[in-house]
Design a protein around this motif. Structure first.
Motif, PDB file in Angstrom:
ATOM      1  N   GLY A  90       0.798  -1.222   0.000  1.00 63.77           N
ATOM      2  CA  GLY A  90       0.000   0.000   0.000  1.00 63.77           C
ATOM      3  C   GLY A  90       0.817   1.250   0.000  1.00 63.77           C
ATOM      4  O   GLY A  90       1.677   1.475  -0.837  1.00 63.77           O
ATOM      5  N   GLY A  91       0.587   2.119   1.024  1.00 66.69           N
ATOM      6  CA  GLY A  91       1.081   3.484   1.029  1.00 66.69           C
ATOM      7  C   GLY A  91       2.564   3.643   0.807  1.00 66.69           C
ATOM      8  O   GLY A  91       2.995   4.425  -0.009  1.00 66.69           O
ATOM      9  N   ASP A  92       3.395   2.890   1.558  1.00 64.77           N
ATOM     10  CA  ASP A  92       4.830   3.086   1.451  1.00 64.77           C
ATOM     11  C   ASP A  92       5.332   2.804   0.053  1.00 64.77           C
ATOM     12  O   ASP A  92       6.125   3.544  -0.510  1.00 64.77           O
ATOM     13  N   THR A  93       4.851   1.682  -0.531  1.00 64.84           N
ATOM     14  CA  THR A  93       5.316   1.321  -1.860  1.00 64.84           C
ATOM     15  C   THR A  93       4.828   2.318  -2.882  1.00 64.84           C
ATOM     16  O   THR A  93       5.575   2.767  -3.744  1.00 64.84           O
ATOM     17  N   ALA A  94       3.536   2.669  -2.811  1.00 65.25           N
ATOM     18  CA  ALA A  94       2.983   3.607  -3.768  1.00 65.25           C
ATOM     19  C   ALA A  94       3.632   4.976  -3.634  1.00 65.25           C
ATOM     20  O   ALA A  94       3.886   5.666  -4.614  1.00 65.25           O
ATOM     21  N   ALA A  95       3.922   5.399  -2.392  1.00 62.58           N
ATOM     22  CA  ALA A  95       4.506   6.718  -2.167  1.00 62.58           C
ATOM     23  C   ALA A  95       5.886   6.825  -2.789  1.00 62.58           C
ATOM     24  O   ALA A  95       6.321   7.891  -3.207  1.00 62.58           O
ATOM     25  N   SER A  96       6.613   5.715  -2.849  1.00 62.92           N
ATOM     26  CA  SER A  96       7.960   5.746  -3.408  1.00 62.92           C
ATOM     27  C   SER A  96       7.928   5.786  -4.922  1.00 62.92           C
ATOM     28  O   SER A  96       8.955   5.924  -5.563  1.00 62.92           O
ATOM     29  N   GLY A  97       6.734   5.649  -5.511  1.00 59.49           N
ATOM     30  CA  GLY A  97       6.621   5.702  -6.953  1.00 59.49           C
ATOM     31  C   GLY A  97       6.675   4.349  -7.617  1.00 59.49           C
ATOM     32  O   GLY A  97       6.538   4.255  -8.831  1.00 59.49           O
ATOM     33  N   GLU A  98       6.848   3.281  -6.856  1.00 63.18           N
ATOM     34  CA  GLU A  98       6.924   1.953  -7.441  1.00 63.18           C
ATOM     35  C   GLU A  98       5.530   1.361  -7.604  1.00 63.18           C
ATOM     36  O   GLU A  98       4.619   1.675  -6.851  1.00 63.18           O
TER      37      GLU A  98
END
Length: 447
Positions: free
Chosen positions: A53-61
């Motif tokens: 979720g958030g952490d992965t999406a926030a990094s742009g991946e």
């Protein structure tokens, strides 16, 4: 000397700037560089992002979900991919990767279970509770779960109320028939085995042997095994007084298998089965059906599109399996045909549930029903195809799980298919068939 020193200084500055740029980009790429593992997203440094979720999406991946399915027809595979593409449009940070392993599906999943490394989402192909239950997330709180049909809900729900999977399509196997042939000879779809045999005799006699009542294949011996599996339910399970408990606890008297084997042999001896049963292939059947040379085929009409290629005007009907015991009522065998369950230990479980919920949308369930020509596993899903009226007509007919999946140990399906073929080949007798079933049943139960 000064010129040399300035050159060295310039080179140091360039290297420093390059290293600074690399440091700033680490973990910020929009695409992972590693394909290892379908349930974790890897950064450019080769490490796995354990969080979803958030952490992965926030990094742009982008999160990558792998989906394994048993769907074999290319057009239906494309249909599934198109729904997934619509999902990605709404969720651009989630990629969906489909795999359709075909005949190797079951073996691949067994290996993955042993390694506890399953796809994020996978098709349970009839084994949601019995085989995959320990690996699946509970979906009972999903918004679609309360809308499972009355016939399919018990099949994918365990004794504690855990819902194992979304059922995209229900399997309802009975008998497919050539509606034009039945109309030509004034035959109503039979409801008892005796009526079915009487219809077979009339078709064979009145057509002077030009029409084969039943088509089976010894090459693709699952057709012979399918007959036995369907009617094992009618003989031993669906009647009010049945032998289900004995089959489960190991006390079943296998001499009771002899009458079922004898009925198959009688059908062959009376000329109700195609004469080339031992050499015919399943792929021979659609053309013969389209040419009006075959009246009945056990199982679902999954061959329909192949028939229409030869005869676009062909009329195919479906009916429940006839009764075998007096006082019983017709049934379907089946349950799960195509499903989507979520691996409980997947690193992207919430995204997996989100994908499954997207497929459960009424418009998507309708698209699946119309493509597969099977009844959907959710209530109130509209569908418009040539078999819709039949599924509506027979919506209240009882559906039993496939006999071998519940009452026989793993490995018995192959025994039933091969020994059934040996029976019609004259290599074994009904009594010997029963002895073989008893021997293998007892051996495989110990494994």
């Amino acid at each position: 000397m000064r010129k040399t020193w300035l050159s060295v200084l310039a080179m140091v500055l360039i290297v420093s700037l390059v290293l600074m740029g690399c440091s700033q980009r680490s973990g910020g790429s929009s695409e992972p560089t590693s394909n290892a593992g379908s349930n974790a997203s890897a950064g450019n440094d080769g490490t796995e992002n354990a969080d979803t979720g958030g952490d992965t999406a926030a990094s742009g991946e982008k999160i990558r979900l792998t989906v394994y399915s048993t769907i074999g027809e290319l057009k239906n595979q494309d249909m599934m991919k198109s729904i997934a593409a619509d999902f990605t449009k709404e969720n651009p940070n989630i990629q969906v990767e489909f795999q359709f392993p075909g005949a190797e599906y079951e073996n691949i999943l067994k290996v993955k279970m042993a390694a506890n490394d399953l796809p994020d989402v996978f098709d349970t192909h009839g084994w949601a509770v019995i085989r995959y239950g320990n690996y699946l997330a509970d979906l009972k709180d999903e918004p679609w779960a309360g809308n499972l049909t009355d016939t399919i809900k018990p099949v994918v729900t365990d004794k504690d109320g855990k819902v194992e999977a979304l059922v995209l399509s229900e399997a309802k196997d009975g008998i497919s028939y050539n509606a034009e042939i039945l109309e030509q000879y004034g035959i109503q779809p039979p409801t008892t085995f005796e009526e079915l045999m009487a219809a077979a005799e009339k078709i064979k006699t009145d057509s002077n042997g030009q029409i084969t009542p039943f088509f089976m294949s010894g090459i693709d011996n699952g057709m012979i095994g399918g007959f036995l599996d369907l009617y094992a339910t009618s003989m031993y399970i669906s009647p009010a007084s049945n032998q289900g408990d004995q089959l489960l606890d190991g006390s079943f008297d296998w001499k009771n298998w002899t009458p079922l084997a004898q009925k198959l042999l009688d059908m062959q001896k009376k000329g109700y089965i195609n004469k080339d049963v031992l050499t015919a292939k399943y792929t021979d059947m659609p053309q013969r059906f389209a040419q009006g040379k075959v009246a009945f085929v056990y199982g679902a009409p999954s061959f329909a599109d192949e028939v229409y290629k030869v005869n676009p005007k062909a009329k195919i009907g479906i009916m429940p399996l006839t009764t075998m015991v007096d006082g019983d009522t017709p049934t379907f065998s089946g349950g799960e045909r195509y499903t989507m369950g979520a691996w409980k230990d997947g690193k992207h479980l919430e995204e997996s549930k989100k994908l499954i919920a997207f497929f459960a949308k009424p418009e998507n369930m309708s698209k699946i029903a119309n493509a597969t020509k099977l009844p959907p596993g959710l209530k109130d899903i509209p569908s418009q195809h040539e078999f819709s009226e039949y599924y509506e007509k027979f919506k209240d007919i009882r559906v039993f799980p496939y006999f071998d999946r519940v009452y026989l140990p793993n490995g018995m399906w192959d025994v039933m298919c091969k020994t059934g073929t040996a029976l019609v080949a004259g290599q074994t007798s009904p009594e010997q068939f029963s002895d073989k079933m008893k021997q293998e049943y007892e051996r495989l139960r110990k494994q």
